[in-house]
Write a protein that holds these residues in place. Sequence first.
Motif, PDB file in Angstrom:
ATOM      1  N   THR A 167       0.757  -1.054  -0.217  1.00 46.22           N
ATOM      2  CA  THR A 167      -0.082   0.087  -0.237  1.00 46.22           C
ATOM      3  C   THR A 167       1.089   1.512  -0.102  1.00 46.22           C
ATOM      4  O   THR A 167       0.582   3.004  -0.514  1.00 46.22           O
ATOM      5  CB  THR A 167      -0.637  -0.033   1.435  1.00 46.22           C
ATOM      6  N   HIS A 168       2.309   1.015  -0.205  1.00 47.97           N
ATOM      7  CA  HIS A 168       2.944   2.766   0.582  1.00 47.97           C
ATOM      8  C   HIS A 168       3.510   2.176  -1.092  1.00 47.97           C
ATOM      9  O   HIS A 168       4.593   3.382  -1.310  1.00 47.97           O
ATOM     10  CB  HIS A 168       3.975   2.192   1.242  1.00 47.97           C
ATOM     11  N   VAL A 169       3.525   1.625  -2.142  1.00 40.39           N
ATOM     12  CA  VAL A 169       4.235   1.416  -3.519  1.00 40.39           C
ATOM     13  C   VAL A 169       3.378   2.180  -4.357  1.00 40.39           C
ATOM     14  O   VAL A 169       2.389   1.038  -3.821  1.00 40.39           O
ATOM     15  CB  VAL A 169       4.746   0.259  -3.522  1.00 40.39           C
ATOM     16  N   PHE A 170       3.355   3.227  -5.523  1.00 38.84           N
ATOM     17  CA  PHE A 170       2.267   3.214  -6.069  1.00 38.84           C
ATOM     18  C   PHE A 170       2.774   2.912  -7.454  1.00 38.84           C
ATOM     19  O   PHE A 170       3.860   3.180  -7.832  1.00 38.84           O
ATOM     20  CB  PHE A 170       2.343   5.040  -6.394  1.00 38.84           C
ATOM     21  N   VAL A 171       1.878   2.431  -8.435  1.00 41.64           N
ATOM     22  CA  VAL A 171       2.522   2.371  -9.490  1.00 41.64           C
ATOM     23  C   VAL A 171       1.547   3.327 -10.237  1.00 41.64           C
ATOM     24  O   VAL A 171       0.278   3.321 -10.510  1.00 41.64           O
ATOM     25  CB  VAL A 171       1.965   1.476  -9.897  1.00 41.64           C
ATOM     26  N   ASP A 172       1.611   3.817 -11.710  1.00 40.93           N
ATOM     27  CA  ASP A 172       1.314   4.340 -13.400  1.00 40.93           C
ATOM     28  C   ASP A 172       1.826   3.354 -14.097  1.00 40.93           C
ATOM     29  O   ASP A 172       1.693   3.885 -14.454  1.00 40.93           O
ATOM     30  CB  ASP A 172       1.631   5.896 -13.420  1.00 40.93           C
ATOM     31  N   GLY A 173       0.672   2.934 -14.496  1.00 34.99           N
ATOM     32  CA  GLY A 173       0.041   1.132 -15.496  1.00 34.99           C
ATOM     33  C   GLY A 173       1.483   0.264 -14.323  1.00 34.99           C
ATOM     34  O   GLY A 173       1.929  -0.405 -13.739  1.00 34.99           O
ATOM     35  N   ASP A 174       2.835   0.358 -15.791  1.00 37.36           N
ATOM     36  CA  ASP A 174       4.048  -0.619 -15.559  1.00 37.36           C
ATOM     37  C   ASP A 174       4.843   0.439 -14.313  1.00 37.36           C
ATOM     38  O   ASP A 174       6.312  -0.071 -14.076  1.00 37.36           O
ATOM     39  CB  ASP A 174       4.593  -1.039 -16.305  1.00 37.36           C
ATOM     40  N   GLU A 175       4.954   1.634 -14.159  1.00 39.12           N
ATOM     41  CA  GLU A 175       6.099   2.037 -13.263  1.00 39.12           C
ATOM     42  C   GLU A 175       5.681   2.503 -12.250  1.00 39.12           C
ATOM     43  O   GLU A 175       4.686   2.840 -12.079  1.00 39.12           O
ATOM     44  CB  GLU A 175       6.311   3.809 -14.525  1.00 39.12           C
ATOM     45  N   ILE A 176       6.397   2.760 -11.248  1.00 33.55           N
ATOM     46  CA  ILE A 176       6.475   3.054 -10.660  1.00 33.55           C
ATOM     47  C   ILE A 176       6.843   4.601 -10.216  1.00 33.55           C
ATOM     48  O   ILE A 176       7.089   5.471 -10.858  1.00 33.55           O
ATOM     49  CB  ILE A 176       7.773   2.621  -9.086  1.00 33.55           C
ATOM     50  N   ALA A 177       5.394   4.468  -9.348  1.00 30.38           N
ATOM     51  CA  ALA A 177       5.024   7.084  -9.277  1.00 30.38           C
ATOM     52  C   ALA A 177       5.657   7.183  -8.136  1.00 30.38           C
ATOM     53  O   ALA A 177       5.597   8.180  -8.262  1.00 30.38           O
ATOM     54  CB  ALA A 177       3.540   6.553  -8.991  1.00 30.38           C
TER      55      ALA A 177
END
Length: 257
Positions: A167-177
Motif C-alpha cells: 500500500t506504500h508503493v504507487f504504480v502508474d501503469g507499469d512504472e513506479i509513481a
Amino acid sequence: MTSAAIPATMAGVEEVEVVVAHRERATLRVGDVFLKIDADQELTDVEVEAMAMAPIPTPQVLWRKPPVLALAALPGKALGRLGEPSTASPAAWAAAGAAARVLHDAPLPPWPGRSVDELASHLDGECEWLVTNGVLPADVVARNRRIAEAALRPWTPVFTHGDLQITHVFVDGDEIAGVIDWSEAAQGDALFDLATLTLGHEEHLGDVLAGYGTDVDLDVIRGWWSWRSLTAARWLVEHGFDPASPGCEFDVLRSRM
C-alpha cells in the motif's frame, strides 16, 4: 492551525477523506493534498529527511506545520492491498523490485536501524503475548518462531524503507509513481524490505526478484515473513486492525504449518 494558515492549495475543497486513523497518527486526504498528523515528531523528521535522500520517486513535501506534514498526492494507485488479489501487472511488481534495488544501492542514512538482538528480543516478547493471550495456537507461534530465526543473522546494512508494504508503493501503469510513508527508514537488511513488499503476495516474489536483479536467500525472506507477521499482530489488534482477515498476517503464519 487557524484558517489563515491553511495554504491556498486547499481552498475550496468540499470533502475530507480519512485515509487512516489510530492513536499514534492520522492521515487525511484533502483534494490533492495528504495531511499526516503524527504524535511523534521524530518520526516525521525521519520521514522528511529520508524522502530528501531517497533516489526513487517520493511525494513532494508541500509544507510542514507540526504536528502536520502536507504531501502532494502521487499519481497512479497502490500496488495492492494485503488480503486482496493485486491487479498490478508483473512488470509493475518487477518495477517495485528495481526501485528497491536502487534504494538499497544508495548511500546509507546517518541514523542506524535496530540490531539483531533488538529484533530477536522483540520477537520473543510478541510470541509470548500471542500464546499467553490465546491469540494464536502455540504450535503455529512456535513453528513461525523457528522460521523467523533464519532472518536474525548478521547482514550488511543498506538504505531500507523499513515499511515497504504494497500500500506504500504507487504504480502508474507499469512504472513506479512513488513510495510513501518513510518514517521507519533506516540502515537495515535489504531482504526485510523485499519480504515486506511481498508479504501475503508470495506469487509475485519472482517478479520482484526479477526486477531486483540479484539472487537472494529465500529462507531469509520466509523468515522475515514470519517475523513481521508475529511481531505486527499485537499492534494491529490494539489499533483497530484485524490480522485474522483472509489473506492477512494470521493466514501467512498458518501457511507455514
